[in-house]
Scaffold this motif. Sequence first.
Motif, PDB file in Angstrom:
ATOM      1  N   SER A   5     -49.792  31.841  61.815  1.00 23.34           N
ATOM      2  CA  SER A   5     -48.351  31.673  61.737  1.00 23.34           C
ATOM      3  C   SER A   5     -47.768  32.636  60.728  1.00 23.34           C
ATOM      4  CB  SER A   5     -48.005  30.236  61.326  1.00 23.34           C
ATOM      5  OG  SER A   5     -48.500  29.340  62.294  1.00 23.34           O
ATOM      6  N   ALA A   6     -46.687  33.317  61.127  1.00 20.55           N
ATOM      7  CA  ALA A   6     -46.125  34.344  60.256  1.00 20.55           C
ATOM      8  C   ALA A   6     -45.558  33.759  58.971  1.00 20.55           C
ATOM      9  CB  ALA A   6     -45.034  35.116  60.996  1.00 20.55           C
ATOM     10  N   HIS A   7     -45.127  32.474  58.995  1.00 19.74           N
ATOM     11  CA  HIS A   7     -44.543  31.926  57.778  1.00 19.74           C
ATOM     12  C   HIS A   7     -45.576  31.743  56.669  1.00 19.74           C
ATOM     13  CE1 HIS A   7     -46.031  28.136  59.625  1.00 19.74           C
ATOM     14  NE2 HIS A   7     -46.170  27.744  58.387  1.00 19.74           N
ATOM     15  N   LEU A 215     -43.970  35.608  65.179  1.00 21.57           N
ATOM     16  CA  LEU A 215     -43.059  36.188  64.199  1.00 21.57           C
ATOM     17  C   LEU A 215     -41.624  35.676  64.346  1.00 21.57           C
ATOM     18  CD1 LEU A 215     -44.210  39.927  64.133  1.00 21.57           C
ATOM     19  CD2 LEU A 215     -45.111  37.980  62.894  1.00 21.57           C
ATOM     20  N   TRP A 218     -40.137  35.082  60.891  1.00 21.16           N
ATOM     21  CA  TRP A 218     -40.684  35.955  59.844  1.00 21.16           C
ATOM     22  C   TRP A 218     -39.723  37.062  59.458  1.00 21.16           C
ATOM     23  CZ3 TRP A 218     -42.576  41.168  60.089  1.00 21.16           C
ATOM     24  CH2 TRP A 218     -43.324  41.566  58.973  1.00 21.16           C
ATOM     25  N   ARG A 219     -39.621  37.322  58.167  1.00 19.17           N
ATOM     26  CA  ARG A 219     -38.881  38.476  57.654  1.00 19.17           C
ATOM     27  C   ARG A 219     -39.750  39.154  56.632  1.00 19.17           C
ATOM     28  NH1 ARG A 219     -36.507  37.202  61.343  1.00 19.17           N
ATOM     29  NH2 ARG A 219     -34.270  36.986  61.742  1.00 19.17           N
TER      30      ARG A 219
END
Length: 221
Positions: A5-7, A215, A218-219
Amino acid sequence: MSAVSAHLVSPSGSELAALVPTSGPRGRLVLGVCGSPGAGKTSLAEHLVRALRAAGRSAAHVPMDGFHLADAELARQGLSARKGAPETFDAWGYAALLARLAERPPYPVYVPGFDRTLEQPLAAAASVGPEVEVVVTEGNYLLLDRPEWRAVRGELDEVWFVTAEEPVRTARLLARHVEFGKETDEARAWVASVDEPNARLIEASRGRADRELDLTGWRPA
């Protein structure tokens, strides 16, 4: 295949950098980032290169976009309305460049780029020196099951597939097209008629990836 997971990615990118193998079977590791238009491939590739450098590994970003056919060639082949589709790239040339990069020759390898304002490829826009340990390349069709794209996949040591929820992905695409000169209605029509058919084709290839990352929220830090 692993899912990440992107987080979970830290602001420093250390988790991402840790996912990259320490070496490849050839002279240099070549990592591919694949996904549908607007999924976040370029942002992830650029962030990953910064994270690798912060971790003490020399890395370079080589986008597939430099292998777009120029508008003059698209017009000659009657492909102008399909710009961005698989057949509008020099995939065999891309595979050949990846093979050269993987060998890690003792001289700089010049690579093409893509100018978003001109919407045209640029020859020898950057170089990858012999000191570079990891090349991160990204593009839509790295996992496509066609001869030229299988040749591309054969030059990649690992491929990550990035995804984003459809409303997020299409909103990013619309904003990008408007930013680079399309009127809003024209941008919407292009997303519907070109980007989304390509996205369905790309999504069908995701099962061939080595790793998948969502994503959506996501940043890059």
